[in-house]
Design an enzyme around this catalytic site. Structure first.
Site, PDB file in Angstrom:
ATOM      1  N   PHE B  13     -18.386  13.006  -2.373  1.00 37.45           N
ATOM      2  CA  PHE B  13     -19.536  12.292  -1.805  1.00 37.45           C
ATOM      3  C   PHE B  13     -20.536  11.859  -2.879  1.00 37.45           C
ATOM      4  CE2 PHE B  13     -17.914  15.216   1.424  1.00 37.45           C
ATOM      5  CZ  PHE B  13     -17.560  14.297   2.394  1.00 37.45           C
ATOM      6  N   CYS B  14     -20.541  12.526  -3.990  1.00 32.09           N
ATOM      7  CA  CYS B  14     -21.477  12.185  -5.051  1.00 32.09           C
ATOM      8  C   CYS B  14     -20.879  12.584  -6.390  1.00 32.09           C
ATOM      9  CB  CYS B  14     -22.810  12.908  -4.846  1.00 32.09           C
ATOM     10  SG  CYS B  14     -24.091  12.444  -6.000  1.00 32.09           S
ATOM     11  N   PRO B  15     -20.621  11.664  -7.307  1.00 32.91           N
ATOM     12  CA  PRO B  15     -21.120  10.289  -7.311  1.00 32.91           C
ATOM     13  C   PRO B  15     -20.370   9.306  -6.427  1.00 32.91           C
ATOM     14  CG  PRO B  15     -19.894  10.726  -9.319  1.00 32.91           C
ATOM     15  CD  PRO B  15     -19.979  12.023  -8.583  1.00 32.91           C
TER      16      PRO B  15
END
Lengths: 377, 76
Positions: B13-15
């Site tokens: 989900f991140c990055p």
């Protein structure tokens, strides 16, 4: 058993302290030795740099002596590694020493490389170093009116920073009574204003409420510092009177020089956190090529898994747990409110409404960090 | 000699997948092909839009067993 930890940042320090406690008996009886090699005798609380850039913390508040953060059983040498000889299970240092190991933990971190974008170092302000944060504060202090452009390099440490600095800019100029004379324009590399979809959904109406303009799909190509224009890879351009940049990052030079990982990021198993192809080498924090945020939080949770598994390898000959991709990020939403994002490989973050209590928690954490990195929290 | 690299951005989900692709694209040479694996439904539209704007070449996009496989050639 010789455990060698290369790097004294958040990840390396938590691994070392956690291990020293778990293996206290083995260390006392001479069966285990923990050695840390660090490039600096000072440890920086890096999230504090954002506060320095807005005059809310002084630089000297960001540091502690590295030795003071470590369990007394850990042997510390301020002597960075120049060469990893993984096949021989040893490293060579800048000071000309050789350290052998049975288990190696690489925690060398990342560095900013504004020079990858022509003109960025000359034209932009950044807060990813002490000198940069102080310089940025003075530039903000001198700014009276015009356009402040926020631009974002890829990859970058602390993915929430672009949003945080933008909200802080709004509150800073509001507090000085000149917000109506300052236009804030935010630029982001992908097609929404933050990579985490729920953060983007939450921040968009906040931007609109604060009058912050934005442009997405804007990847830094070049800065013309004389004309005060930023050009994007996508073919657009934006003018500025003050440029605030999240600089692109790379892993440390020694990792690249030794071809341990493209861009300085070491290929790492996403659950075991071992370097691919090397059963005796763990990688923690920014140094990995994992598809997780490059933050102290990720390094912290990875470090706990690594320490637990090294200790269990010593005690029972097998690892006992896996990293699930956990990250917990505070999100400062201005001078007096905050929220947080918590997620892992399987579950996206669900954002709560920002509130003052979370801001005070974050403010407290700025001090509690020193307890955390000692492995006590 | 052009290379083909696979980027495993599944369950992240991140990055996030597009940010991962941009990172690897910066490291690649012109002519190299990158295959992005993603479980994010938005990837199928986000990546072609970005590639078109920057000028990279979308070679293929398909969903196999819930995983998007997107192949992009670095053109500049």
């Amino acid at each position: 058993m010789r455990i060698l930890i290369v790097g004294g940042g958040t990840g390396g320090t938590i691994v070392a302290n956690n291990l020293a406690r778990r293996l206290a008996g083995e260390i006392r009886h001479g069966g285990v030795r923990i050695t840390m090699l660090s490039a600096s005798d000072r440890h920086m609380y890096q999230p504090g740099l954002l506060y320095v850039a807005f005059g809310q913390m002084m630089p000297d508040e960001l540091y502690r002596k590295q030795q003071s953060l470590l369990e007394s059983s850990i042997e510390l040498h301020i002597d960075p590694v120049e060469e990893f000889l993984l096949d021989q299970k040893r490293v060579k240092t800048a000071g000309g020493h050789t350290h052998e190991y049975d288990i190696l933990v690489i925690a060398t971190g990342s560095r900013i490389v504004p020079e990858e974008i022509p003109g960025l170092a000359e034209g932009g302000e950044t807060f990813y170093s002490e000198a940069g944060a102080v310089k940025m504060f003075k530039a903000l202090r001198a700014f009276q009116e015009g356009t402040v452009a926020v631009v974002v390099g890829v990859p970058h440490k602390c993915p929430i920073a672009p949003i945080e600095v933008t909200f802080a800019l709004h509150d800073y100029f509001t507090s000085r009574g000149i917000r109506d004379k300052v236009e804030i324009k935010y630029h982001y590399p992908i097609g929404r204003i933050h990579t985490i979809e729920n953060v983007a959904k939450w921040a968009l109406p906040e931007f609109e409420r604060m009058g912050i303009r934005y442009e997405t799909l804007f990847n830094l190509k070049e800065v013309d510092a004389k004309k005060q224009i930023v050009y994007s890879e996508e073919g657009t351009e934006t003018g500025y009177d003050l440029l605030v940049a999240i600089p692109p990052h790379r892993g440390m030079e020694v990792i690249e020089r030794q071809s341990l990982g493209t861009g300085g990021w070491i290929p790492t198993d996403r659950r075991q956190l071992k370097m691919e192809g090397h059963d005796d080498v763990y990688v923690v924090g920014d140094t990995t090529n994992l598809p997780v945020s490059k933050t102290g939080s990720a390094a912290h949770f990875e470090a706990e898994v690594i320490a637990q598994n090294i200790a269990s390898e010593v005690k029972i000959g097998a690892p006992v747990c896996e990293y699930d991709g956990k990250v917990y990020c505070f999100i400062e939403t201005g001078y007096d409110s905050a929220t947080y994002a918590m997620f892992n490989y399987e579950n996206p973050p669900e954002l709560k409404a920002p509130n003052k209590a979370m801001h005070w928690f974050k403010t407290s954490y700025n001090k509690m960090y020193w307890t955390s990195v000692r492995g006590l929290l | 000699m052009s290379q083909e690299t696979t980027i495993d951005a599944r369950n992240t989900f991140c990055p996030g997948p597009l940010m991962e692709l941009i990172t690897y694209m910066k490291q690649a040479n012109v002519g190299d092909t990158l295959e992005l694996l993603s479980t994010d439904a938005g990837t199928a539209s986000d990546v072609p839009e970005w590639a078109r704007k920057v000028g990279h070449e979308m070679l293929s996009s398909e969903n196999r067993d819930g995983v998007w496989h997107l192949r992009i050639r670095k053109a500049k």
